[in-house]
Write a protein that holds these residues in place. Structure first.
Motif, mmCIF file in Angstrom:
data_model
loop_
_atom_site.group_PDB
_atom_site.id
_atom_site.type_symbol
_atom_site.label_atom_id
_atom_site.label_comp_id
_atom_site.label_asym_id
_atom_site.label_seq_id
_atom_site.Cartn_x
_atom_site.Cartn_y
_atom_site.Cartn_z
ATOM 1 N N ARG A 134 0.834 -1.205 0.000
ATOM 2 C CA ARG A 134 0.000 0.000 0.000
ATOM 3 C C ARG A 134 0.867 1.253 0.000
ATOM 4 N NH1 ARG A 134 -4.441 1.642 4.713
ATOM 5 N NH2 ARG A 134 -4.933 3.707 3.835
ATOM 6 N N ALA A 135 1.919 1.244 0.797
ATOM 7 C CA ALA A 135 2.809 2.400 0.852
ATOM 8 C C ALA A 135 3.470 2.653 -0.500
ATOM 9 C CB ALA A 135 3.861 2.200 1.943
ATOM 10 N N LEU A 136 3.940 1.592 -1.142
ATOM 11 C CA LEU A 136 4.562 1.745 -2.452
ATOM 12 C C LEU A 136 3.554 2.238 -3.487
ATOM 13 C CD1 LEU A 136 6.861 -1.412 -2.696
ATOM 14 C CD2 LEU A 136 7.569 0.961 -2.335
ATOM 15 N N ALA A 137 2.336 1.703 -3.430
ATOM 16 C CA ALA A 137 1.312 2.074 -4.400
ATOM 17 C C ALA A 137 0.839 3.512 -4.226
ATOM 18 C CB ALA A 137 0.125 1.121 -4.297
ATOM 19 N N SER A 138 1.067 4.078 -3.041
ATOM 20 C CA SER A 138 0.614 5.444 -2.787
ATOM 21 C C SER A 138 1.369 6.476 -3.616
ATOM 22 C CB SER A 138 0.788 5.784 -1.299
ATOM 23 O OG SER A 138 2.166 5.970 -0.978
ATOM 24 N N GLY A 139 2.558 6.093 -4.090
ATOM 25 C CA GLY A 139 3.376 7.030 -4.828
ATOM 26 C C GLY A 139 4.157 7.982 -3.939
ATOM 27 N N SER A 140 4.020 7.811 -2.624
ATOM 28 C CA SER A 140 4.699 8.695 -1.674
ATOM 29 C C SER A 140 5.996 8.108 -1.149
ATOM 30 C CB SER A 140 3.763 8.991 -0.488
ATOM 31 O OG SER A 140 2.624 9.684 -0.928
ATOM 32 N N PHE A 141 6.269 6.837 -1.459
ATOM 33 C CA PHE A 141 7.432 6.154 -0.890
ATOM 34 C C PHE A 141 8.218 5.420 -1.963
ATOM 35 C CE2 PHE A 141 4.406 6.495 2.590
ATOM 36 C CZ PHE A 141 5.205 6.905 3.643
ATOM 37 N N THR A 142 9.528 5.375 -1.775
ATOM 38 C CA THR A 142 10.389 4.529 -2.592
ATOM 39 C C THR A 142 11.169 3.607 -1.665
ATOM 40 O OG1 THR A 142 12.153 6.194 -2.537
ATOM 41 C CG2 THR A 142 10.641 6.242 -4.409
ATOM 42 N N GLU A 143 11.414 2.396 -2.123
ATOM 43 C CA GLU A 143 12.094 1.424 -1.270
ATOM 44 C C GLU A 143 13.584 1.728 -1.166
ATOM 45 O OE1 GLU A 143 12.441 -3.426 -0.712
ATOM 46 O OE2 GLU A 143 10.773 -2.517 -1.800
ATOM 47 N N VAL A 144 14.092 1.603 0.066
ATOM 48 C CA VAL A 144 15.502 1.849 0.344
ATOM 49 C C VAL A 144 16.248 0.540 0.545
ATOM 50 C CG1 VAL A 144 17.128 2.885 1.985
ATOM 51 C CG2 VAL A 144 15.050 4.114 1.347
ATOM 52 N N SER A 145 15.654 -0.376 1.319
ATOM 53 C CA SER A 145 16.348 -1.632 1.605
ATOM 54 C C SER A 145 15.357 -2.707 2.008
ATOM 55 C CB SER A 145 17.386 -1.442 2.718
ATOM 56 O OG SER A 145 16.750 -1.175 3.958
ATOM 57 N N ALA A 146 15.786 -3.955 1.850
ATOM 58 C CA ALA A 146 15.014 -5.120 2.288
ATOM 59 C C ALA A 146 15.982 -6.076 2.966
ATOM 60 C CB ALA A 146 14.339 -5.799 1.107
ATOM 61 N N THR A 147 15.725 -6.364 4.243
ATOM 62 C CA THR A 147 16.556 -7.296 5.008
ATOM 63 C C THR A 147 15.629 -8.339 5.613
ATOM 64 O OG1 THR A 147 18.090 -5.491 5.555
ATOM 65 C CG2 THR A 147 18.263 -7.532 6.850
ATOM 66 N N ASP A 148 15.551 -9.485 4.956
ATOM 67 C CA ASP A 148 14.574 -10.506 5.339
ATOM 68 C C ASP A 148 13.188 -9.865 5.456
ATOM 69 O OD1 ASP A 148 16.413 -12.480 5.116
ATOM 70 O OD2 ASP A 148 16.641 -12.868 7.247
ATOM 71 N N SER A 149 12.587 -9.840 6.653
ATOM 72 C CA SER A 149 11.220 -9.328 6.755
ATOM 73 C C SER A 149 11.145 -7.838 7.057
ATOM 74 C CB SER A 149 10.442 -10.106 7.829
ATOM 75 O OG SER A 149 10.817 -9.712 9.132
ATOM 76 N N LEU A 150 12.277 -7.150 7.100
ATOM 77 C CA LEU A 150 12.283 -5.714 7.369
ATOM 78 C C LEU A 150 12.408 -4.946 6.059
ATOM 79 C CD1 LEU A 150 12.402 -3.488 9.637
ATOM 80 C CD2 LEU A 150 14.878 -3.510 9.263
ATOM 81 N N ARG A 151 11.441 -4.057 5.808
ATOM 82 C CA ARG A 151 11.488 -3.188 4.639
ATOM 83 C C ARG A 151 11.640 -1.744 5.103
ATOM 84 N NH1 ARG A 151 11.587 -7.646 3.241
ATOM 85 N NH2 ARG A 151 10.550 -8.662 1.453
ATOM 86 N N VAL A 152 12.475 -1.003 4.420
ATOM 87 C CA VAL A 152 12.688 0.412 4.717
ATOM 88 C C VAL A 152 12.353 1.219 3.461
ATOM 89 C CG1 VAL A 152 14.315 2.185 5.442
ATOM 90 C CG2 VAL A 152 14.461 -0.117 6.426
ATOM 91 N N LEU A 153 11.452 2.183 3.603
ATOM 92 C CA LEU A 153 11.014 3.043 2.516
ATOM 93 C C LEU A 153 11.284 4.493 2.863
ATOM 94 C CD1 LEU A 153 7.455 1.464 1.966
ATOM 95 C CD2 LEU A 153 9.614 0.691 0.996
ATOM 96 N N ARG A 154 11.553 5.301 1.852
ATOM 97 C CA ARG A 154 11.764 6.735 2.072
ATOM 98 C C ARG A 154 10.535 7.499 1.576
ATOM 99 N NH1 ARG A 154 16.354 8.868 2.957
ATOM 100 N NH2 ARG A 154 17.489 7.269 1.784
ATOM 101 N N ARG A 155 10.114 8.454 2.402
ATOM 102 C CA ARG A 155 9.003 9.305 1.972
ATOM 103 C C ARG A 155 9.538 10.355 1.012
ATOM 104 N NH1 ARG A 155 3.912 11.626 5.326
ATOM 105 N NH2 ARG A 155 2.797 12.332 3.461
ATOM 106 N N THR A 156 9.023 10.349 -0.213
ATOM 107 C CA THR A 156 9.507 11.244 -1.252
ATOM 108 C C THR A 156 8.450 12.231 -1.713
ATOM 109 O OG1 THR A 156 8.959 9.560 -2.886
ATOM 110 C CG2 THR A 156 11.230 9.615 -2.096
ATOM 111 N N ALA A 157 7.209 12.075 -1.234
ATOM 112 C CA ALA A 157 6.130 12.964 -1.654
ATOM 113 C C ALA A 157 5.073 12.982 -0.555
ATOM 114 C CB ALA A 157 5.523 12.487 -2.963
ATOM 115 N N PRO A 158 4.252 14.032 -0.491
ATOM 116 C CA PRO A 158 3.182 14.085 0.510
ATOM 117 C C PRO A 158 2.064 13.104 0.169
ATOM 118 C CG PRO A 158 3.050 15.965 -0.953
ATOM 119 C CD PRO A 158 4.329 15.273 -1.278
ATOM 120 N N GLY A 159 1.211 12.859 1.169
ATOM 121 C CA GLY A 159 0.081 11.954 0.969
ATOM 122 C C GLY A 159 0.433 10.527 1.273
ATOM 123 N N ILE A 160 -0.595 9.711 1.580
ATOM 124 C CA ILE A 160 -0.394 8.275 1.792
ATOM 125 C C ILE A 160 -1.375 7.483 0.929
ATOM 126 C CG2 ILE A 160 0.490 8.584 4.135
ATOM 127 C CD1 ILE A 160 -2.256 7.602 5.141
#
Length: 216
Positions: free
Chosen positions: A190-216
């Motif tokens: 959902r976060a990725l589909a919002s267009g507000s986040f881009t993925e930074v890293s994936a470590t097993d079950s931990l995902r880190v996303l950066r907020r690049t735009a307003p809105g969710i």
């Protein structure tokens, strides 16, 4: 000032000794995200304290960055921690009430590691706390309840408070339904589909996303 890329050895030792479920390699990835986010000079926020295992990493990063860690939990345990479920621990049951109460263990965890002054602990339900929270945060770490209701409530409550350039970390993202619950994974999508986040890293079950735009 941002923290280094790894926690102090004594913090890592305290992390490994604390009650909790996050493995070390995911913890190191979380710390790296917290250290980077700390550079924004804003609070680092965690949803789902449990007994403070991951809180120690946020506290270390916050101290190094000159900010504070905030952790939110009602301390009655998530669904899978209740009696009869896989992750139930009778050592954190209030003997008088017969209910889960992880708050005393969490406070001991902080005290032993020397991080009481670096953490603001909020006892309450995440969506209610989010409604009265009044400022931006540099990191949101979602690791609370694993039902769709709770995971979506955490995301909807806290993602709007995340500063642009801040990081959203989501734990227990498991794409394969045969290996675990899907609610955190659906929030990640959902976060990725919002267009507000881009993925930074994936470590097993931990995902880190950066907020690049307003809105969710």
């Amino acid at each position: 000032m941002a923290a280094g890329t790894e926690p102090k050895p004594e913090t890592l030792a305290a992390f490994e000794a604390a009650k909790g479920f996050m493995p070390v390699h995911e913890g190191l990835a979380l710390y790296a995200a917290a250290a980077e986010a700390g550079g924004l000079g804003l609070p680092l926020l965690e949803v789902g304290t449990y007994c403070g295992r991951s809180t120690l990493l946020l506290a270390d990063a916050a101290r190094q960055a000159g900010t504070v860690a905030v952790t939110v939990d009602h301390h009655r345990g998530s669904e899978e921690q209740q009696p009869g479920w896989e992750y139930h621990d009778p050592q954190v049951v209030d003997p008088e009430l017969g209910l889960m109460d992880t708050l005393p263990t969490f406070r001991r965890t902080l005290r032993r590691a020397g991080f009481e002054d670096d953490v603001i602990a909020i006892v309450g339900r995440s969506p209610q706390v989010a409604k009265v929270w009044n400022g931006p945060v540099g990191l949101v770490f979602i690791d609370g309840g694993h039902t769709d209701e709770h995971a979506n409530g955490d995301y909807e409550g806290w993602a709007p408070h995340l500063a642009e350039g801040g990081l959203l970390a989501i734990h227990d993202v498991i794409p394969d339904p045969a290996k675990g619950g899907q609610a955190p994974y659906r929030v990640y999508l959902r976060a990725l589909a919002s267009g507000s986040f881009t993925e930074v890293s994936a470590t097993d079950s931990l995902r880190v996303l950066r907020r690049t735009a307003p809105g969710i």
